[in-house]
Design a protein around this motif. Sequence first.
Motif, PDB file in Angstrom:
ATOM      1  N   PHE A 113       0.834  -1.200   0.000  1.00 51.96           N
ATOM      2  CA  PHE A 113       0.000   0.000   0.000  1.00 51.96           C
ATOM      3  C   PHE A 113       0.869   1.250   0.000  1.00 51.96           C
ATOM      4  CE2 PHE A 113      -2.876  -3.243   1.598  1.00 51.96           C
ATOM      5  CZ  PHE A 113      -4.069  -2.919   0.964  1.00 51.96           C
ATOM      6  N   HIS A 114       0.248   2.372  -0.202  1.00 54.44           N
ATOM      7  CA  HIS A 114       0.970   3.646  -0.230  1.00 54.44           C
ATOM      8  C   HIS A 114       1.693   3.932   1.082  1.00 54.44           C
ATOM      9  CE1 HIS A 114      -2.322   4.935  -3.333  1.00 54.44           C
ATOM     10  NE2 HIS A 114      -1.373   4.230  -3.906  1.00 54.44           N
ATOM     11  N   ASP A 115       1.196   3.370   2.178  1.00 55.76           N
ATOM     12  CA  ASP A 115       1.838   3.587   3.471  1.00 55.76           C
ATOM     13  C   ASP A 115       2.919   2.550   3.761  1.00 55.76           C
ATOM     14  OD1 ASP A 115       0.343   1.329   3.993  1.00 55.76           O
ATOM     15  OD2 ASP A 115      -0.971   2.258   5.483  1.00 55.76           O
ATOM     16  N   SER A 179      -5.703   0.193   2.864  1.00 51.00           N
ATOM     17  CA  SER A 179      -4.660  -0.322   3.761  1.00 51.00           C
ATOM     18  C   SER A 179      -5.298  -0.830   5.043  1.00 51.00           C
ATOM     19  CB  SER A 179      -3.661   0.801   4.073  1.00 51.00           C
ATOM     20  OG  SER A 179      -3.051   0.612   5.320  1.00 51.00           O
ATOM     21  N   GLY A 180      -4.811  -1.973   5.525  1.00 52.30           N
ATOM     22  CA  GLY A 180      -5.327  -2.513   6.774  1.00 52.30           C
ATOM     23  C   GLY A 180      -5.074  -1.583   7.946  1.00 52.30           C
ATOM     24  N   LYS A 181      -3.962  -0.875   7.898  1.00 55.64           N
ATOM     25  CA  LYS A 181      -3.631   0.082   8.963  1.00 55.64           C
ATOM     26  C   LYS A 181      -4.679   1.190   9.028  1.00 55.64           C
ATOM     27  CE  LYS A 181       0.341   2.814  10.601  1.00 55.64           C
ATOM     28  NZ  LYS A 181      -0.288   4.149  10.724  1.00 55.64           N
ATOM     29  N   VAL A 182      -5.105   1.672   7.863  1.00 57.83           N
ATOM     30  CA  VAL A 182      -6.118   2.723   7.821  1.00 57.83           C
ATOM     31  C   VAL A 182      -7.437   2.202   8.391  1.00 57.83           C
ATOM     32  CG1 VAL A 182      -7.564   4.088   6.271  1.00 57.83           C
ATOM     33  CG2 VAL A 182      -5.100   4.004   5.917  1.00 57.83           C
ATOM     34  N   LEU A 183      -7.831   1.003   7.979  1.00 58.61           N
ATOM     35  CA  LEU A 183      -9.091   0.453   8.460  1.00 58.61           C
ATOM     36  C   LEU A 183      -9.066   0.191   9.964  1.00 58.61           C
ATOM     37  CD1 LEU A 183     -10.048  -2.081   5.630  1.00 58.61           C
ATOM     38  CD2 LEU A 183     -10.900   0.237   5.990  1.00 58.61           C
ATOM     39  N   SER A 198      -7.451   7.773   1.848  1.00 57.51           N
ATOM     40  CA  SER A 198      -7.591   6.836   0.725  1.00 57.51           C
ATOM     41  C   SER A 198      -6.224   6.247   0.398  1.00 57.51           C
ATOM     42  CB  SER A 198      -8.184   7.556  -0.488  1.00 57.51           C
ATOM     43  OG  SER A 198      -9.494   7.993  -0.222  1.00 57.51           O
ATOM     44  N   ILE A 199      -5.806   5.316   1.234  1.00 56.70           N
ATOM     45  CA  ILE A 199      -4.501   4.677   1.082  1.00 56.70           C
ATOM     46  C   ILE A 199      -4.715   3.324   0.397  1.00 56.70           C
ATOM     47  CG2 ILE A 199      -2.422   3.888   2.264  1.00 56.70           C
ATOM     48  CD1 ILE A 199      -2.998   6.871   2.616  1.00 56.70           C
ATOM     49  N   GLY A 200      -4.401   3.273  -0.884  1.00 60.00           N
ATOM     50  CA  GLY A 200      -4.593   2.056  -1.652  1.00 60.00           C
ATOM     51  C   GLY A 200      -3.283   1.507  -2.167  1.00 60.00           C
ATOM     52  N   GLU A 221       5.801   5.711  -6.837  1.00 64.60           N
ATOM     53  CA  GLU A 221       7.071   5.280  -7.423  1.00 64.60           C
ATOM     54  C   GLU A 221       7.354   3.793  -7.202  1.00 64.60           C
ATOM     55  OE1 GLU A 221       8.614   7.087  -9.406  1.00 64.60           O
ATOM     56  OE2 GLU A 221       7.967   9.133  -8.953  1.00 64.60           O
ATOM     57  N   ASP A 222       6.618   3.157  -6.301  1.00 68.70           N
ATOM     58  CA  ASP A 222       6.832   1.736  -6.027  1.00 68.70           C
ATOM     59  C   ASP A 222       5.915   0.834  -6.852  1.00 68.70           C
ATOM     60  OD1 ASP A 222       8.760   2.289  -4.053  1.00 68.70           O
ATOM     61  OD2 ASP A 222       7.188   2.611  -2.555  1.00 68.70           O
ATOM     62  N   TYR A 223       5.060   1.434  -7.660  1.00 67.87           N
ATOM     63  CA  TYR A 223       4.049   0.655  -8.375  1.00 67.87           C
ATOM     64  C   TYR A 223       4.672  -0.213  -9.464  1.00 67.87           C
ATOM     65  CZ  TYR A 223      -0.529  -0.352 -10.423  1.00 67.87           C
ATOM     66  OH  TYR A 223      -1.656  -0.977 -10.875  1.00 67.87           O
ATOM     67  N   ASP A 224       4.374  -1.509  -9.412  1.00 73.29           N
ATOM     68  CA  ASP A 224       4.935  -2.434 -10.405  1.00 73.29           C
ATOM     69  C   ASP A 224       4.034  -3.657 -10.567  1.00 73.29           C
ATOM     70  OD1 ASP A 224       6.778  -3.284 -12.293  1.00 73.29           O
ATOM     71  OD2 ASP A 224       7.977  -4.379 -10.821  1.00 73.29           O
TER      72      ASP A 224
END
Length: 553
Positions: A113-115, A179-183, A198-200, A221-224
Amino acid sequence: MKRKHLLIPAIALAAALGLSACSAAGAGTASPAEAAGDPVVGGSLTYFANTEPPVWDGQRIPSLNLNSINSSIFDTLIAQAEDGTYLPGLASAWEISDDGLTYTFTLREGVTFHDGTPFNAEVLKQNFDRPVNEPDLATVSNGIEENVVVDDYTLEVHLSRKNAALLHAFSTPHWPIYSGKVLSEHSSAELAASPELSIGTGPFKVGEYVKGSRVVLERNEDYDWAPETWEHEGTAYLDEVVVNFVPETQARIGAITSGQADAIDQIPPLNIPEVEAAGLSVLQKDNTGTPYYIALNPNLAPFDDKNVRLAFRDAIDIDGLLQGVYGGVYEKAWSTTLPDTPPLGSFDKSLVDSWEYDLDSATERLEAAGYTEVDSEGYRVKDGERLTLQWYVDSLYSQTDQRQQLGEAIASALKDAGFEVVRTPLDTATFGAEIAKNEHHLADSSRGFADVGTSVSPFTTRSIPTSNGGSGINYGLLSDPVIDEAYEAISTSLDPAVRIEAAQTAQHRILDEGFAVPVYVPKKIVGTTESVHGWKFDAVGYTDSFFDVWLEQ
């Protein structure tokens, strides 16, 4: 690098459903990257949207503007290809039990996730448990009963009933995977209030949010792990996307013609010539699902009389109104299911030209219903009571497609037949609750979805709104056994022939009984400068992700 689409059959269900979406690369749906050469990495795209999403949680109140933003922030579990088949998204594979009640998803590994937290079965369970624990979410209608973690990357989804459209639901932004952390750390209300939560796992993340003004999406930048449905691998081309919320049409048009914006949303049809004359591109895509329609409440007089319902439809000169308000850009809808709604063939072509504007017929039907007198203001009267209709309007959508102007024109035109129409705007928070009181005669709606079930669901008993608003979308409060039986077949059968036959049965029933008046085929209309390339729409007809979009330097 360019990616070739290897359309591997997803599972037997995809073939069984026979889903086939209009190509997003069709005429007028995407800017031609080939004419500009190879995609360029970098740049900031400024996009003027017509409204700010009222709620930022896609599971709560799905909206066109939210989908367009969320599709760049959140990846979907399943990806729907241009031909309608399903391909891996965050799920790399899936199986369906023989009874259709258990879906087993094998998840992609190495996704974050983004976080920085990992995506796995436990996090997906947190997301899919939400409608189980929060009965007011729109996603409750999918029928999830329990989610079971099998191992780190395997999740079983158990349903309380068969849902033939479940895979399609998981392919849309209506199911943002947080993100599970957000939830764990934030409430549902907090998710709805701000996109900063909105952390996806998607190709863009929220960099800045100014309520009432804009949201800035920054490249992840980590998207792959882009699905096969996209044109390239790795990260997005754009550095950022700045989405400004500008409800004023002329302000949006002025921004793109003056160079302040690279793209704008919701160009009114009458403004298309102005935009094209400025040397800009206009991209269009018809929606699938339900058209814009007016639901009639048959539980309340005078619409408890079929003659009055059909007279109401006969009295509306839809062709003339669409020409006057939209310059003929929007086409008349003949049914409550739109053409190209999967599985193909669901839309019953025999309904084209099956009904028309006929003021004489409207008059005859009203007189047959006992409205034989006309008062001093020209309205029909029966037993001393004027023929007055209450039309409830959800203010959130009143400016979409100039629907306020169209609605007022319809109400005014109906006076020719002797109908008095009173339009009452309501805020979204109270609209459903007011509808549930059964004190209205009319309510309007449209609903995009690339599966026929959603075009029939708004007319089923199960979709009647509850007194607390709920998530019911049956604004006519219609309870009809023929339609309910048809929907049962549509929602449970994996046989496309069965689903198509049932869908056509429902369409005929709705029109024959006058339960709704289809008005027009909604479409997405976006304007871009010539430097914008790679723009796409999804099968529903919404703007999809900004992932493949790039700016010619």
